[in-house]
Design a protein around this motif. Structure first.
Motif, PDB file in Angstrom:
ATOM      1  N   LYS A 131       0.829  -1.211   0.000  1.00  0.00           N
ATOM      2  CA  LYS A 131       0.000   0.000   0.000  1.00  0.00           C
ATOM      3  C   LYS A 131       0.867   1.266   0.000  1.00  0.00           C
ATOM      4  CE  LYS A 131      -0.831   0.323   4.969  1.00  0.00           C
ATOM      5  NZ  LYS A 131      -1.815   0.484   6.014  1.00  0.00           N
ATOM      6  N   THR A 132       2.000   1.228   0.673  1.00  0.00           N
ATOM      7  CA  THR A 132       2.917   2.368   0.665  1.00  0.00           C
ATOM      8  C   THR A 132       3.575   2.494  -0.702  1.00  0.00           C
ATOM      9  OG1 THR A 132       3.315   2.114   3.035  1.00  0.00           O
ATOM     10  CG2 THR A 132       4.924   3.413   1.789  1.00  0.00           C
ATOM     11  N   ALA A 133       3.956   1.376  -1.289  1.00  0.00           N
ATOM     12  CA  ALA A 133       4.556   1.398  -2.629  1.00  0.00           C
ATOM     13  C   ALA A 133       3.570   1.988  -3.637  1.00  0.00           C
ATOM     14  CB  ALA A 133       4.979  -0.005  -3.049  1.00  0.00           C
ATOM     15  N   LYS A 134       2.306   1.651  -3.501  1.00  0.00           N
ATOM     16  CA  LYS A 134       1.283   2.207  -4.399  1.00  0.00           C
ATOM     17  C   LYS A 134       1.145   3.716  -4.210  1.00  0.00           C
ATOM     18  CE  LYS A 134      -1.508  -1.924  -5.057  1.00  0.00           C
ATOM     19  NZ  LYS A 134      -2.808  -2.580  -4.833  1.00  0.00           N
ATOM     20  N   ARG A 135       1.221   4.177  -2.970  1.00  0.00           N
ATOM     21  CA  ARG A 135       1.153   5.629  -2.725  1.00  0.00           C
ATOM     22  C   ARG A 135       2.373   6.329  -3.326  1.00  0.00           C
ATOM     23  NH1 ARG A 135      -0.239   4.401   2.800  1.00  0.00           N
ATOM     24  NH2 ARG A 135       1.721   5.357   3.418  1.00  0.00           N
ATOM     25  N   LEU A 136       3.548   5.722  -3.173  1.00  0.00           N
ATOM     26  CA  LEU A 136       4.762   6.295  -3.761  1.00  0.00           C
ATOM     27  C   LEU A 136       4.628   6.374  -5.278  1.00  0.00           C
ATOM     28  CD1 LEU A 136       7.425   4.407  -1.611  1.00  0.00           C
ATOM     29  CD2 LEU A 136       6.939   6.867  -1.523  1.00  0.00           C
ATOM     30  N   ALA A 137       4.147   5.292  -5.881  1.00  0.00           N
ATOM     31  CA  ALA A 137       3.972   5.259  -7.336  1.00  0.00           C
ATOM     32  C   ALA A 137       2.969   6.325  -7.778  1.00  0.00           C
ATOM     33  CB  ALA A 137       3.516   3.873  -7.784  1.00  0.00           C
ATOM     34  N   ASP A 138       1.906   6.478  -7.033  1.00  0.00           N
ATOM     35  CA  ASP A 138       0.889   7.481  -7.368  1.00  0.00           C
ATOM     36  C   ASP A 138       1.497   8.884  -7.350  1.00  0.00           C
ATOM     37  OD1 ASP A 138      -1.831   8.281  -7.958  1.00  0.00           O
ATOM     38  OD2 ASP A 138      -1.935   9.021  -5.893  1.00  0.00           O
ATOM     39  N   LEU A 197       4.580   9.640  -7.753  1.00  0.00           N
ATOM     40  CA  LEU A 197       5.575   9.722  -8.825  1.00  0.00           C
ATOM     41  C   LEU A 197       4.954   9.662 -10.219  1.00  0.00           C
ATOM     42  CD1 LEU A 197       8.230   7.411  -7.169  1.00  0.00           C
ATOM     43  CD2 LEU A 197       8.447   9.879  -7.555  1.00  0.00           C
ATOM     44  N   GLY A 198       3.667   9.334 -10.284  1.00  0.00           N
ATOM     45  CA  GLY A 198       2.985   9.272 -11.572  1.00  0.00           C
ATOM     46  C   GLY A 198       3.418   8.085 -12.417  1.00  0.00           C
ATOM     47  N   ILE A 199       3.687   6.971 -11.752  1.00  0.00           N
ATOM     48  CA  ILE A 199       4.137   5.760 -12.442  1.00  0.00           C
ATOM     49  C   ILE A 199       3.242   4.590 -12.034  1.00  0.00           C
ATOM     50  CG2 ILE A 199       6.552   6.504 -12.633  1.00  0.00           C
ATOM     51  CD1 ILE A 199       7.103   4.653 -10.178  1.00  0.00           C
ATOM     52  N   PRO A 200       3.183   3.554 -12.868  1.00  0.00           N
ATOM     53  CA  PRO A 200       2.474   2.348 -12.446  1.00  0.00           C
ATOM     54  C   PRO A 200       3.277   1.638 -11.347  1.00  0.00           C
ATOM     55  CG  PRO A 200       2.890   2.330 -14.824  1.00  0.00           C
ATOM     56  CD  PRO A 200       3.661   3.467 -14.242  1.00  0.00           C
ATOM     57  N   PRO A 201       2.629   1.112 -10.329  1.00  0.00           N
ATOM     58  CA  PRO A 201       3.372   0.402  -9.279  1.00  0.00           C
ATOM     59  C   PRO A 201       4.241  -0.724  -9.826  1.00  0.00           C
ATOM     60  CG  PRO A 201       1.126   0.801  -8.568  1.00  0.00           C
ATOM     61  CD  PRO A 201       1.198   1.220 -10.008  1.00  0.00           C
ATOM     62  N   ALA A 202       3.828  -1.356 -10.896  1.00  0.00           N
ATOM     63  CA  ALA A 202       4.608  -2.456 -11.484  1.00  0.00           C
ATOM     64  C   ALA A 202       6.012  -2.006 -11.870  1.00  0.00           C
ATOM     65  CB  ALA A 202       3.882  -3.017 -12.707  1.00  0.00           C
ATOM     66  N   PHE A 203       6.171  -0.728 -12.208  1.00  0.00           N
ATOM     67  CA  PHE A 203       7.496  -0.205 -12.568  1.00  0.00           C
ATOM     68  C   PHE A 203       8.501  -0.441 -11.430  1.00  0.00           C
ATOM     69  CE2 PHE A 203      10.612   3.225 -12.237  1.00  0.00           C
ATOM     70  CZ  PHE A 203      11.254   3.130 -13.465  1.00  0.00           C
ATOM     71  N   LEU A 204       8.039  -0.315 -10.204  1.00  0.00           N
ATOM     72  CA  LEU A 204       8.928  -0.440  -9.049  1.00  0.00           C
ATOM     73  C   LEU A 204       9.425  -1.865  -8.825  1.00  0.00           C
ATOM     74  CD1 LEU A 204       6.944   1.856  -6.593  1.00  0.00           C
ATOM     75  CD2 LEU A 204       9.079   2.414  -7.782  1.00  0.00           C
TER      76      LEU A 204
END
Length: 117
Positions: free
Chosen positions: A57-64, A66-73
């Motif tokens: 859930k934190t990774a998803k917030r970071l991705a949001d 950053l304007g990137i899909p979470p899968a990128f991470l």
């Protein structure tokens, strides 16, 4: 398939790459993702050094932020990572067109043919 090679975990590398691309500092990213300002910079630093990895859930917030899909991470494939960055900037219509092109390419190549390159 192009793979990243480095001493840090994929998540750490991708997070740093996306943050630098966005122009945000570690503190700014952490605060915008909802971390307490007093721990924002150290926490993002730990994520980028691979010392810790955030919950999904934190990774998803970071991705949001950053304007990137979470899968990128999480992808260790550099080509897929680039595609994910480009994908995020496409309209829904363009995404559907890309999927049609991929499907058409697969059909032309045949299911049993070896992959190119």
């Amino acid at each position: 398939m192009a793979k990243t090679t480095a001493k840090y975990p994929v998540f750490a590398l991708r997070l740093a790459q996306a943050r630098e691309r966005s122009g945000l500092s570690q503190t700014q990213l952490g605060v915008l993702a909802g971390l307490d300002p007093s721990v924002a910079s150290p926490r993002i630093n730990q994520y980028e050094r691979g010392k810790h990895e955030p919950q999904l859930k934190t990774a998803k917030r970071l991705a949001d932020v950053l304007g990137i899909p979470p899968a990128f991470l999480y992808t260790d494939d550099d080509l897929l990572a680039e595609l994910l960055l480009q994908w995020n900037d496409l309209t829904l219509r363009q995404k559907k067109d890309v999927l049609k092109q991929v499907a058409a390419t697969k059909t032309l190549r045949g299911k049993s043919s070896p992959k190119a390159e």
